[in-house]
Design a protein around this motif. Sequence first.
Motif, PDB file in Angstrom:
ATOM      1  N   ALA A   8       0.835  -1.205   0.000  1.00 49.18           N
ATOM      2  CA  ALA A   8       0.000   0.000   0.000  1.00 49.18           C
ATOM      3  C   ALA A   8       0.868   1.253   0.000  1.00 49.18           C
ATOM      4  N   SER A   9       1.912   1.267   0.803  1.00 49.91           N
ATOM      5  CA  SER A   9       2.781   2.441   0.835  1.00 49.91           C
ATOM      6  C   SER A   9       3.547   2.593  -0.474  1.00 49.91           C
ATOM      7  N   LEU A  10       3.943   1.487  -1.075  1.00 51.41           N
ATOM      8  CA  LEU A  10       4.633   1.543  -2.361  1.00 51.41           C
ATOM      9  C   LEU A  10       3.692   2.077  -3.437  1.00 51.41           C
ATOM     10  N   GLY A  11       2.456   1.611  -3.413  1.00 51.83           N
ATOM     11  CA  GLY A  11       1.475   2.096  -4.384  1.00 51.83           C
ATOM     12  C   GLY A  11       1.192   3.577  -4.209  1.00 51.83           C
ATOM     13  N   LEU A  12       1.161   4.025  -2.970  1.00 51.16           N
ATOM     14  CA  LEU A  12       0.935   5.441  -2.701  1.00 51.16           C
ATOM     15  C   LEU A  12       2.102   6.275  -3.212  1.00 51.16           C
ATOM     16  N   CYS A  13       3.312   5.785  -3.021  1.00 47.10           N
ATOM     17  CA  CYS A  13       4.499   6.510  -3.494  1.00 47.10           C
ATOM     18  C   CYS A  13       4.521   6.613  -5.013  1.00 47.10           C
ATOM     19  N   VAL A  14       3.994   5.591  -5.677  1.00 51.44           N
ATOM     20  CA  VAL A  14       3.967   5.614  -7.142  1.00 51.44           C
ATOM     21  C   VAL A  14       2.856   6.529  -7.641  1.00 51.44           C
ATOM     22  N   ALA A  15       1.701   6.533  -6.967  1.00 53.50           N
ATOM     23  CA  ALA A  15       0.547   7.295  -7.434  1.00 53.50           C
ATOM     24  C   ALA A  15       0.633   8.771  -7.075  1.00 53.50           C
ATOM     25  N   LEU A  16       1.332   9.124  -6.028  1.00 54.04           N
ATOM     26  CA  LEU A  16       1.366  10.503  -5.567  1.00 54.04           C
ATOM     27  C   LEU A  16       1.942  11.468  -6.603  1.00 54.04           C
ATOM     28  N   PRO A  17       3.045  11.155  -7.246  1.00 52.92           N
ATOM     29  CA  PRO A  17       3.547  12.089  -8.263  1.00 52.92           C
ATOM     30  C   PRO A  17       2.589  12.250  -9.434  1.00 52.92           C
ATOM     31  N   ALA A  22       3.952  20.252  -9.412  1.00 54.26           N
ATOM     32  CA  ALA A  22       4.262  21.613  -8.959  1.00 54.26           C
ATOM     33  C   ALA A  22       4.644  22.467 -10.157  1.00 54.26           C
ATOM     34  N   GLU A  23       4.148  23.700 -10.127  1.00 56.21           N
ATOM     35  CA  GLU A  23       4.493  24.663 -11.159  1.00 56.21           C
ATOM     36  C   GLU A  23       5.226  25.817 -10.508  1.00 56.21           C
ATOM     37  N   THR A  24       6.331  26.207 -11.104  1.00 54.34           N
ATOM     38  CA  THR A  24       7.060  27.359 -10.585  1.00 54.34           C
ATOM     39  C   THR A  24       6.665  28.556 -11.422  1.00 54.34           C
ATOM     40  N   VAL A  32       1.341  24.381  -6.115  1.00 56.13           N
ATOM     41  CA  VAL A  32       1.116  22.945  -6.192  1.00 56.13           C
ATOM     42  C   VAL A  32      -0.339  22.701  -6.581  1.00 56.13           C
ATOM     43  N   THR A  33      -0.549  21.777  -7.524  1.00 58.10           N
ATOM     44  CA  THR A  33      -1.896  21.401  -7.939  1.00 58.10           C
ATOM     45  C   THR A  33      -2.115  19.941  -7.585  1.00 58.10           C
ATOM     46  N   VAL A  34      -3.175  19.673  -6.802  1.00 54.94           N
ATOM     47  CA  VAL A  34      -3.527  18.314  -6.422  1.00 54.94           C
ATOM     48  C   VAL A  34      -4.959  18.070  -6.861  1.00 54.94           C
ATOM     49  N   ASP A  35      -5.153  17.147  -7.772  1.00 54.35           N
ATOM     50  CA  ASP A  35      -6.479  16.810  -8.305  1.00 54.35           C
ATOM     51  C   ASP A  35      -7.226  18.033  -8.812  1.00 54.35           C
ATOM     52  N   GLY A  36      -6.544  18.962  -9.425  1.00 59.13           N
ATOM     53  CA  GLY A  36      -7.179  20.137  -9.996  1.00 59.13           C
ATOM     54  C   GLY A  36      -7.312  21.310  -9.049  1.00 59.13           C
ATOM     55  N   TYR A  37      -6.978  21.165  -7.782  1.00 58.45           N
ATOM     56  CA  TYR A  37      -7.060  22.257  -6.811  1.00 58.45           C
ATOM     57  C   TYR A  37      -5.669  22.858  -6.631  1.00 58.45           C
ATOM     58  N   LYS A  38      -5.579  24.175  -6.790  1.00 57.19           N
ATOM     59  CA  LYS A  38      -4.285  24.846  -6.673  1.00 57.19           C
ATOM     60  C   LYS A  38      -4.078  25.344  -5.251  1.00 57.19           C
ATOM     61  N   ALA A  39      -2.868  25.185  -4.742  1.00 53.53           N
ATOM     62  CA  ALA A  39      -2.498  25.651  -3.405  1.00 53.53           C
ATOM     63  C   ALA A  39      -1.240  26.498  -3.523  1.00 53.53           C
TER      64      ALA A  39
END
Length: 103
Positions: A8-17, A22-24, A32-39
């Motif tokens: 599960a942790s390995l799958g999370l590490c693969v899916a997170l990126p 991140a946009e500079t 940072v954009t996560v699932d379409g929401y900008k922070a």
Amino acid sequence: MKRISLLASLGLCVALPLLAHAETAATGCTEVTVDGYKAPDYGCLSQQMGSDSDAAKASRKNREAQNVPVQKRPPHQVGLATPAATGTRMGNTFGVSVKPQRP
């Protein structure tokens, strides 16, 4: 049980990126954009809005405002009796008796 948590942790590490990227911006702040929401990075934006000299002036003024000499403080902050406080304590006996209405 350990294999399931490891997978599960390995799958999370693969899916997170894949979910977050991140946009500079041209200004140097990272957004940072996560699932379409900008922070946005509010700390970076705050630094850009105010110059360092303004921040230094404001912090110096705040320190000066907090260090008021004792002789310039209001009497209630120093612990002295004020006419309003004495009148409240004495109640209807103010100016009539030496015994206060309220202790």
